[in-house]
Structures are given as structure tokens and as C-alpha cells.
Design a protein around this motif. Structure first.
Motif, PDB file in Angstrom:
ATOM      1  N   THR A   8       0.810  -1.223   0.000  1.00  0.00           N
ATOM      2  CA  THR A   8       0.000   0.000   0.000  1.00  0.00           C
ATOM      3  C   THR A   8       0.837   1.263   0.000  1.00  0.00           C
ATOM      4  OG1 THR A   8      -0.089   0.109   2.409  1.00  0.00           O
ATOM      5  CG2 THR A   8      -1.852  -1.126   1.307  1.00  0.00           C
ATOM      6  N   GLY A   9       2.125   1.136   0.305  1.00  0.00           N
ATOM      7  CA  GLY A   9       2.973   2.311   0.368  1.00  0.00           C
ATOM      8  C   GLY A   9       2.744   3.138   1.620  1.00  0.00           C
ATOM      9  N   ARG A  10       2.063   2.572   2.618  1.00  0.00           N
ATOM     10  CA  ARG A  10       1.764   3.327   3.834  1.00  0.00           C
ATOM     11  C   ARG A  10       3.034   3.820   4.514  1.00  0.00           C
ATOM     12  NH1 ARG A  10      -1.739  -0.245   7.326  1.00  0.00           N
ATOM     13  NH2 ARG A  10       0.106  -0.047   8.588  1.00  0.00           N
ATOM     14  N   ARG A  11       4.042   2.965   4.587  1.00  0.00           N
ATOM     15  CA  ARG A  11       5.272   3.356   5.255  1.00  0.00           C
ATOM     16  C   ARG A  11       5.934   4.514   4.515  1.00  0.00           C
ATOM     17  NH1 ARG A  11       9.395  -0.158   8.413  1.00  0.00           N
ATOM     18  NH2 ARG A  11      11.146   1.254   8.491  1.00  0.00           N
ATOM     19  N   ALA A  12       5.946   4.444   3.182  1.00  0.00           N
ATOM     20  CA  ALA A  12       6.531   5.528   2.388  1.00  0.00           C
ATOM     21  C   ALA A  12       5.786   6.830   2.644  1.00  0.00           C
ATOM     22  CB  ALA A  12       6.509   5.182   0.908  1.00  0.00           C
ATOM     23  N   GLY A  13       4.469   6.763   2.751  1.00  0.00           N
ATOM     24  CA  GLY A  13       3.681   7.960   3.036  1.00  0.00           C
ATOM     25  C   GLY A  13       4.044   8.573   4.368  1.00  0.00           C
ATOM     26  N   ARG A  14       4.256   7.738   5.363  1.00  0.00           N
ATOM     27  CA  ARG A  14       4.655   8.244   6.677  1.00  0.00           C
ATOM     28  C   ARG A  14       6.030   8.898   6.599  1.00  0.00           C
ATOM     29  NH1 ARG A  14       2.504   3.219   8.903  1.00  0.00           N
ATOM     30  NH2 ARG A  14       4.638   2.470   8.963  1.00  0.00           N
ATOM     31  N   ARG A  15       6.931   8.300   5.810  1.00  0.00           N
ATOM     32  CA  ARG A  15       8.268   8.869   5.697  1.00  0.00           C
ATOM     33  C   ARG A  15       8.213  10.223   5.000  1.00  0.00           C
ATOM     34  NH1 ARG A  15      13.897   5.983   3.899  1.00  0.00           N
ATOM     35  NH2 ARG A  15      15.131   7.259   5.329  1.00  0.00           N
ATOM     36  N   GLU A  16       7.415  10.340   3.959  1.00  0.00           N
ATOM     37  CA  GLU A  16       7.276  11.622   3.266  1.00  0.00           C
ATOM     38  C   GLU A  16       6.711  12.682   4.204  1.00  0.00           C
ATOM     39  OE1 GLU A  16       4.905  10.781  -0.147  1.00  0.00           O
ATOM     40  OE2 GLU A  16       6.491   9.623  -1.099  1.00  0.00           O
ATOM     41  N   GLU A  17       5.714  12.309   4.984  1.00  0.00           N
ATOM     42  CA  GLU A  17       5.128  13.253   5.941  1.00  0.00           C
ATOM     43  C   GLU A  17       6.158  13.657   6.986  1.00  0.00           C
ATOM     44  OE1 GLU A  17       1.377  13.664   9.057  1.00  0.00           O
ATOM     45  OE2 GLU A  17       1.663  11.799   7.954  1.00  0.00           O
ATOM     46  N   ARG A  18       6.907  12.673   7.492  1.00  0.00           N
ATOM     47  CA  ARG A  18       7.947  12.954   8.488  1.00  0.00           C
ATOM     48  C   ARG A  18       8.990  13.906   7.910  1.00  0.00           C
ATOM     49  NH1 ARG A  18       9.528   7.947   9.849  1.00  0.00           N
ATOM     50  NH2 ARG A  18      11.151   7.834   8.271  1.00  0.00           N
ATOM     51  N   ALA A  19       9.428  13.658   6.668  1.00  0.00           N
ATOM     52  CA  ALA A  19      10.428  14.522   6.033  1.00  0.00           C
ATOM     53  C   ALA A  19       9.910  15.953   5.927  1.00  0.00           C
ATOM     54  CB  ALA A  19      10.801  13.979   4.655  1.00  0.00           C
ATOM     55  N   GLY A  20       8.652  16.095   5.559  1.00  0.00           N
ATOM     56  CA  GLY A  20       8.063  17.430   5.452  1.00  0.00           C
ATOM     57  C   GLY A  20       7.989  18.147   6.790  1.00  0.00           C
ATOM     58  N   LEU A  21       7.653  17.414   7.832  1.00  0.00           N
ATOM     59  CA  LEU A  21       7.549  18.023   9.157  1.00  0.00           C
ATOM     60  C   LEU A  21       8.923  18.341   9.738  1.00  0.00           C
ATOM     61  CD1 LEU A  21       4.594  15.890  10.512  1.00  0.00           C
ATOM     62  CD2 LEU A  21       4.557  18.332   9.934  1.00  0.00           C
ATOM     63  N   LEU A  22       9.896  17.463   9.525  1.00  0.00           N
ATOM     64  CA  LEU A  22      11.256  17.742   9.995  1.00  0.00           C
ATOM     65  C   LEU A  22      11.827  18.961   9.275  1.00  0.00           C
ATOM     66  CD1 LEU A  22      12.755  14.148  10.330  1.00  0.00           C
ATOM     67  CD2 LEU A  22      12.065  15.693  12.184  1.00  0.00           C
ATOM     68  N   ALA A  23      11.427  19.176   8.029  1.00  0.00           N
ATOM     69  CA  ALA A  23      11.889  20.336   7.279  1.00  0.00           C
ATOM     70  C   ALA A  23      11.367  21.638   7.874  1.00  0.00           C
ATOM     71  CB  ALA A  23      11.460  20.227   5.813  1.00  0.00           C
ATOM     72  N   LEU A  24      10.278  21.558   8.612  1.00  0.00           N
ATOM     73  CA  LEU A  24       9.682  22.748   9.223  1.00  0.00           C
ATOM     74  C   LEU A  24      10.075  22.946  10.682  1.00  0.00           C
ATOM     75  CD1 LEU A  24       6.098  22.354   7.732  1.00  0.00           C
ATOM     76  CD2 LEU A  24       7.894  23.927   6.976  1.00  0.00           C
ATOM     77  N   ALA A  25      10.717  21.965  11.271  1.00  0.00           N
ATOM     78  CA  ALA A  25      11.092  22.032  12.687  1.00  0.00           C
ATOM     79  C   ALA A  25      12.201  23.061  12.892  1.00  0.00           C
ATOM     80  CB  ALA A  25      11.549  20.657  13.179  1.00  0.00           C
ATOM     81  N   GLY A  26      12.286  23.578  14.095  1.00  0.00           N
ATOM     82  CA  GLY A  26      13.319  24.545  14.437  1.00  0.00           C
ATOM     83  C   GLY A  26      14.691  23.888  14.553  1.00  0.00           C
TER      84      GLY A  26
END
Length: 152
Positions: A8-26
């Protein structure tokens, strides 16, 4: 990774979301978390040191729904291997320290190492801050919305 996650690619989706959120972290919170990830002495290899460059930015025109190139933006990326698991990060701007720390955090979470829960908690905090910022922006814009009434 379970068979379901692979198909289903669920894990990949979580990784993409994590990458996006880490990019916004201080930067400070990323560095502190990355230090915690490395505190157990895990082997860290920097595969791609932080590099600054330009990334083409494509947007969608809201009326015709056509994509077009808006321009180039400054971005920084890095890739690491932590205890045998690769981690990757990209952030807008030229903050090399933050992008390297984000890559370490990504590897920690991807390997499901001891600090993976802390990485997830940071992502949740960043997502909550983003949601609050969007809500505040919409609250300011709401009075300017024009509502049309349909006549029968």
C-alpha cells in the motif's frame, strides 16, 4: 515492514510526511533530538554532506489547474546512515546544521531505534504548530470572504 505496508505504500507515506515536518522544525529542537539519537554511540556515516543548491518550484494555477514553474528556491539536503539505516532530509534555505540533524532523525525513525518515539513526538508538535498557524491565518482572512447569494 509488513506486506501490507509494502503493497500500500503506507510506510513511504509516513516517511514523506515525516520529512516534510522535519523540514519545518526549528534548528535547536532538531539538533537536540539528533544529539539524543547519537547518544547511544550508534555508528553514523555522512553519505551526502549538507549541500546547498537551487530547486525548481512548481505550483498549480488555482483556476485552470495547470502546473507552471514559479522559479528556483534555495534548499539544503543531506543523507546519512545511522546504525545501518539511511536517513535523508531537505530544507528550504541554507541551514546545514538543521538539515544534517533532520537526516539523523529520519534515520532514527526509519530504523525504529530507541529515540523514534521522540522523533514522532517532534513531528506531532510541528504539525500542531502548522495547523495553529493556518487557523490563525484563516481567522484573519475570514472577514474578507465574499459570499454570493444565488437568486432563484
Amino acid at each position: 515492514m509488513t506486506t501490507s505496508e509494502r503493497t500500500t505504500g503506507r510506510r513511504a507515506g509516513r516517511r514523506e510526511e515525516r520529512a516534510g515536518l522535519l523540514a519545518l522544525a526549528g534548528t535547536a529542537e532538531l539538533v537536540a533530538l539528533a544529539d539524543g539519537c547519537l547518544a547511544d554511540g550508534a555508528q553514523l556515516t555522512v553519505l551526502v554532506p549538507p549541500e546547498v543548491g537551487c530547486v525548481a518550484t512548481e505550483v498549480m494555477e488555482p483556476v485552470g489547474h495547470e502546473r507552471f514553474l514559479l522559479g528556483d528556491v534555495l534548499a539544503c539536503r543531506a543523507e546519512v546512515e545511522l546504525a545501518g539505516t539511511r536517513g535523508w532530509a531537505m530544507r528550504l534555505g541554507d541551514d546545514r546544521v538543521a538539515v544534517l540533524a533532520a537526516a539523523v532523525c529520519d534515520a532514527e525513525a526509519e530504523a525504529d531505534r530507541p529515540m523514534a518515539g521522540e522523533v514522532a513526538a517532534l513531528c506531532r508538535r510541528v504539525a500542531a504548530r502548522q495547523a495553529a498557524a493556518e487557523a490563525a491565518e484563516w481567522a484573519v482572512l475570514a472577514p474578507t470572504v465574499v459570499a454570493f447569494e444565488e437568486l432563484a
